[in-house]
Design a protein around this motif. Structure first.
Motif, PDB file in Angstrom:
ATOM      1  N   ILE A  85       1.108  -1.196  -0.096  1.00  0.00           N
ATOM      2  CA  ILE A  85       0.024   0.055   0.280  1.00  0.00           C
ATOM      3  C   ILE A  85       0.742   0.873   0.518  1.00  0.00           C
ATOM      4  N   THR A  86       0.453   2.159  -0.818  1.00  0.00           N
ATOM      5  CA  THR A  86       0.989   3.247  -0.675  1.00  0.00           C
ATOM      6  C   THR A  86       0.006   4.622  -0.197  1.00  0.00           C
ATOM      7  N   ILE A  87       0.581   5.214   1.135  1.00  0.00           N
ATOM      8  CA  ILE A  87       0.071   5.924   1.392  1.00  0.00           C
ATOM      9  C   ILE A  87      -0.195   7.960   1.039  1.00  0.00           C
ATOM     10  N   SER A  88      -0.178   8.407   0.099  1.00  0.00           N
ATOM     11  CA  SER A  88       0.218   9.735  -0.290  1.00  0.00           C
ATOM     12  C   SER A  88      -0.891  11.473   0.307  1.00  0.00           C
ATOM     13  N   LYS A  89      -0.606  11.653   1.184  1.00  0.00           N
ATOM     14  CA  LYS A  89      -1.546  13.575   1.156  1.00  0.00           C
ATOM     15  C   LYS A  89      -1.388  14.243  -0.104  1.00  0.00           C
ATOM     16  N   THR A  90      -2.432  14.826  -0.058  1.00  0.00           N
ATOM     17  CA  THR A  90      -3.065  15.201  -1.500  1.00  0.00           C
ATOM     18  C   THR A  90      -2.227  17.286  -0.665  1.00  0.00           C
ATOM     19  N   LYS A  91      -2.700  17.901  -1.438  1.00  0.00           N
ATOM     20  CA  LYS A  91      -3.059  18.911  -1.623  1.00  0.00           C
ATOM     21  C   LYS A  91      -3.608  19.608  -0.512  1.00  0.00           C
ATOM     22  N   ASP A  92      -4.011  19.608  -0.997  1.00  0.00           N
ATOM     23  CA  ASP A  92      -5.493  19.560   0.666  1.00  0.00           C
ATOM     24  C   ASP A  92      -5.313  19.440   1.713  1.00  0.00           C
ATOM     25  N   GLY A  93      -5.012  18.694   2.202  1.00  0.00           N
ATOM     26  CA  GLY A  93      -4.105  17.832   2.893  1.00  0.00           C
ATOM     27  C   GLY A  93      -5.477  16.416   3.284  1.00  0.00           C
ATOM     28  N   GLN A  94      -5.212  15.912   2.265  1.00  0.00           N
ATOM     29  CA  GLN A  94      -5.648  14.546   2.368  1.00  0.00           C
ATOM     30  C   GLN A  94      -5.013  13.343   2.800  1.00  0.00           C
ATOM     31  N   LEU A  95      -5.157  12.255   3.479  1.00  0.00           N
ATOM     32  CA  LEU A  95      -4.529  11.085   3.795  1.00  0.00           C
ATOM     33  C   LEU A  95      -5.446  10.405   2.733  1.00  0.00           C
ATOM     34  N   VAL A  96      -4.784   9.056   1.253  1.00  0.00           N
ATOM     35  CA  VAL A  96      -5.173   8.488   0.600  1.00  0.00           C
ATOM     36  C   VAL A  96      -4.480   7.611   0.637  1.00  0.00           C
ATOM     37  N   TYR A  97      -5.303   6.043   0.810  1.00  0.00           N
ATOM     38  CA  TYR A  97      -4.272   4.696   0.375  1.00  0.00           C
ATOM     39  C   TYR A  97      -4.982   4.232  -1.122  1.00  0.00           C
ATOM     40  N   HIS A  98      -3.250   3.785  -1.616  1.00  0.00           N
ATOM     41  CA  HIS A  98      -3.424   3.261  -2.794  1.00  0.00           C
ATOM     42  C   HIS A  98      -2.528   1.574  -3.248  1.00  0.00           C
ATOM     43  N   ALA A  99      -3.811   1.151  -3.321  1.00  0.00           N
ATOM     44  CA  ALA A  99      -3.149  -0.423  -3.811  1.00  0.00           C
ATOM     45  C   ALA A  99      -2.376  -0.095  -4.365  1.00  0.00           C
ATOM     46  N   ALA A 100      -1.377  -1.527  -4.456  1.00  0.00           N
ATOM     47  CA  ALA A 100      -0.893  -1.555  -6.151  1.00  0.00           C
ATOM     48  C   ALA A 100      -0.906  -2.286  -7.221  1.00  0.00           C
ATOM     49  N   LYS A 101      -2.124  -2.842  -6.884  1.00  0.00           N
ATOM     50  CA  LYS A 101      -2.689  -3.982  -7.375  1.00  0.00           C
ATOM     51  C   LYS A 101      -3.887  -3.722  -6.951  1.00  0.00           C
ATOM     52  N   ALA A 102      -5.179  -4.329  -7.849  1.00  0.00           N
ATOM     53  CA  ALA A 102      -6.622  -4.374  -7.667  1.00  0.00           C
ATOM     54  C   ALA A 102      -6.876  -5.691  -6.650  1.00  0.00           C
ATOM     55  N   ASN A 103      -6.068  -6.617  -6.531  1.00  0.00           N
ATOM     56  CA  ASN A 103      -6.426  -7.957  -5.717  1.00  0.00           C
ATOM     57  C   ASN A 103      -5.269  -8.082  -5.276  1.00  0.00           C
ATOM     58  N   ALA A 104      -4.306  -6.737  -4.980  1.00  0.00           N
ATOM     59  CA  ALA A 104      -3.312  -7.560  -3.073  1.00  0.00           C
ATOM     60  C   ALA A 104      -3.707  -8.917  -2.185  1.00  0.00           C
ATOM     61  N   THR A 105      -2.596  -9.165  -2.396  1.00  0.00           N
ATOM     62  CA  THR A 105      -2.193 -10.448  -1.187  1.00  0.00           C
ATOM     63  C   THR A 105      -2.053  -9.960  -0.434  1.00  0.00           C
ATOM     64  N   GLY A 106      -0.807  -8.991  -0.493  1.00  0.00           N
ATOM     65  CA  GLY A 106       0.286  -8.931   1.065  1.00  0.00           C
ATOM     66  C   GLY A 106      -0.397  -8.523   2.642  1.00  0.00           C
ATOM     67  N   GLU A 107       0.591  -8.468   3.210  1.00  0.00           N
ATOM     68  CA  GLU A 107      -0.330  -8.593   4.516  1.00  0.00           C
ATOM     69  C   GLU A 107      -1.102  -7.893   4.619  1.00  0.00           C
ATOM     70  N   ILE A 108      -2.048  -7.932   5.836  1.00  0.00           N
ATOM     71  CA  ILE A 108      -3.023  -6.908   6.610  1.00  0.00           C
ATOM     72  C   ILE A 108      -2.472  -6.096   7.548  1.00  0.00           C
ATOM     73  N   LYS A 109      -1.953  -4.384   7.771  1.00  0.00           N
ATOM     74  CA  LYS A 109      -2.011  -4.404   9.168  1.00  0.00           C
ATOM     75  C   LYS A 109      -2.463  -3.129   8.581  1.00  0.00           C
ATOM     76  N   GLN A 110      -2.544  -2.480  10.246  1.00  0.00           N
ATOM     77  CA  GLN A 110      -4.232  -1.293  10.858  1.00  0.00           C
ATOM     78  C   GLN A 110      -3.087  -0.766  11.180  1.00  0.00           C
ATOM     79  N   ASN A 111      -3.642   0.055  11.101  1.00  0.00           N
ATOM     80  CA  ASN A 111      -3.122   1.588  11.039  1.00  0.00           C
ATOM     81  C   ASN A 111      -4.024   2.923  11.854  1.00  0.00           C
ATOM     82  N   ILE A 112      -3.456   3.001  12.252  1.00  0.00           N
ATOM     83  CA  ILE A 112      -4.024   4.073  13.257  1.00  0.00           C
ATOM     84  C   ILE A 112      -4.164   6.450  13.244  1.00  0.00           C
ATOM     85  N   LEU A 113      -4.784   6.595  12.725  1.00  0.00           N
ATOM     86  CA  LEU A 113      -5.161   7.908  11.925  1.00  0.00           C
ATOM     87  C   LEU A 113      -5.304   8.551  13.779  1.00  0.00           C
ATOM     88  N   SER A 114      -5.024   9.607  14.504  1.00  0.00           N
ATOM     89  CA  SER A 114      -4.793  10.772  14.873  1.00  0.00           C
ATOM     90  C   SER A 114      -4.662  11.581  15.438  1.00  0.00           C
TER      91      SER A 114
END
Length: 396
Positions: free
Chosen positions: A156-185
């Motif tokens: 997963i690639t995580i980026s921040k847009t110009k207006d300050g929003q965090l966005v998650y991008h999957a490398a491919k549609a059917n990704a099979t990598g390890e699922i991890k837990q993220n916490i936004l605070s």
């Protein structure tokens, strides 16, 4: 500066017909020092007329004005006196003086007020986009520091847009990598937006945290919330969305809604904007959990102690005010008002004297500096404030 133009725009503001462009124009006109005399004249006119027993409006006009200012709501009763015209004229001046969006009233005759003052260096400003992101490997990312940068979390690639929003991008549609837990605070005085891996859009309020996986799999999409958030859920009938809080579960059926679940509050509230949600209280006893289904425009309140759920119809514009840049109070006591202010401005609040029964109704921009907000509340004559650094002292 054009007195006629200010009068025209002010009249439109009071009739709630002002556009955003006109509102900004009015703010700019009143920011000019030459406008000070206009406001002073309006106040003087109101005060002199009141002192001589005159009114600007007849009884019917006064009632209509109060009705409009209250947004079409019934006037509060609770053994209160009729709100006199002077207070509404003062409130109207406050409306244009403090960012063309501040309106408070309190059922008490205006008293002499020593305005709260601040040194420029001590100015306390309201919320800004501040948050941290805890990644699955335990590393903590300061999101204010990742402009034009990306963060990798597995596939997963995580980026921040110009207006300050965090966005998650999957490398491919059917990704099979390890699922991890993220916490936004977010801290006090902070807010943030995130687009989750499924496309769900979340506005996170201050002193809040949202825990979610880097990819949703299985029978449902589940996130955990502490604090307050507004969510626009990406539709997926095959994988319903659930929000877990300490005391409640909100089962979502493709919808937009608001949750407020702060630890220091007696109730958890869920307000539905569109779609449908089922709200259930978490009960540690053997009883079957209570559940209610909400329709748009309804709010569910869960009592944390009894686990009882009550439903009521609400004004959605008011309920979503913080997301749209405003605070709205409806008969809130001063302690509740100050709890909200403390979260958004990152200040500590202490009280002096007996403030029991001090309640307020009002709307004010949350992007104002705190001195404007406190001065607006002081104009009601109900309370006074003193600041020491980031501490606000509330007094009679």
């Amino acid at each position: 500066m054009s007195r006629a133009r200010i009068t025209f725009l002010f009249d439109k503001a009071m009739r709630k017909e002002i556009t955003q462009e006109e509102r900004l124009e009015l703010y700019e006109l009143l920011s000019d020092n030459s406008s000070k005399k206009v406001v002073e004249d309006l106040f003087l006119q109101a005060r002199l007329s009141f002192e001589h027993g005159k009114t600007f409006f007849n009884e019917e006009e006064s009632s209509q004005m109060i009705h409009k200012v209250l947004g079409g709501k019934e006037q509060p009763t609770n053994n209160t006196r009729r709100v006199d015209v002077l207070k509404w004229l003062v409130a109207a001046i406050v409306l244009i003086t403090f960012s063309v969006g501040a309106l408070f009233y309190y059922d008490r005759k205006p008293s002499h007020i020593q305005p709260v003052t601040y040194a420029e260096k001590d100015a306390i400003k309201s919320v800004r986009n501040r948050a941290t992101l805890l990644l699955g490997d335990g590393s903590l990312v300061d999101l204010e520091a990742i402009d034009n940068k990306t963060v990798k979390e597995g596939d997963i690639t995580i980026s921040k847009t110009k207006d300050g929003q965090l966005v998650y991008h999957a490398a491919k549609a059917n990704a099979t990598g390890e699922i991890k837990q993220n916490i936004l605070s977010t801290p006090r005085g902070g807010q943030f937006q995130v687009q989750l891996p499924d496309g769900t859009h979340v506005w996170l309020g201050p002193s809040s945290s949202l825990s979610y996986p880097t990819r949703f799999e299985g029978a449902k999409r589940e996130v955990r919330l502490e604090g307050e958030a507004y969510l626009e859920i990406a539709k997926n009938k095959e994988m319903p969305f659930e929000v877990q809080t300490v005391d409640a579960t909100i089962h979502v059926m493709g919808t937009n809604f608001l949750i407020s679940a702060y630890e220091d509050m007696e109730e958890i509230t869920t307000t539905l904007v569109e779609g449908k949600v089922r709200v259930s209280a978490k009960d540690n006893s053997s009883r079957t959990p209570t559940a209610k289904i909400l329709n748009p425009g309804q709010q569910a309140r869960i009592n944390k102690q009894t686990k009882a759920i009550s439903l009521q119809n609400v004004n959605l514009e008011d309920a979503l005010a913080w997301k749209n840049g405003y605070f709205v109070f409806h008969g809130d006591d001063i302690q509740q008002v100050m709890k909200t202010i403390a979260r958004w401005y990152d200040v500590d609040v202490t009280y002096q004297g007996d403030l029991t029964g001090e309640t307020f109704i009002g709307t004010v921009s949350k992007f104002d500096r705190i001195e404007k907000l406190l001065q607006t509340i002081e104009l009601t004559g109900g309370v006074h404030f003193k600041t020491e650094g980031r501490k606000v002292i509330v007094m009679k």
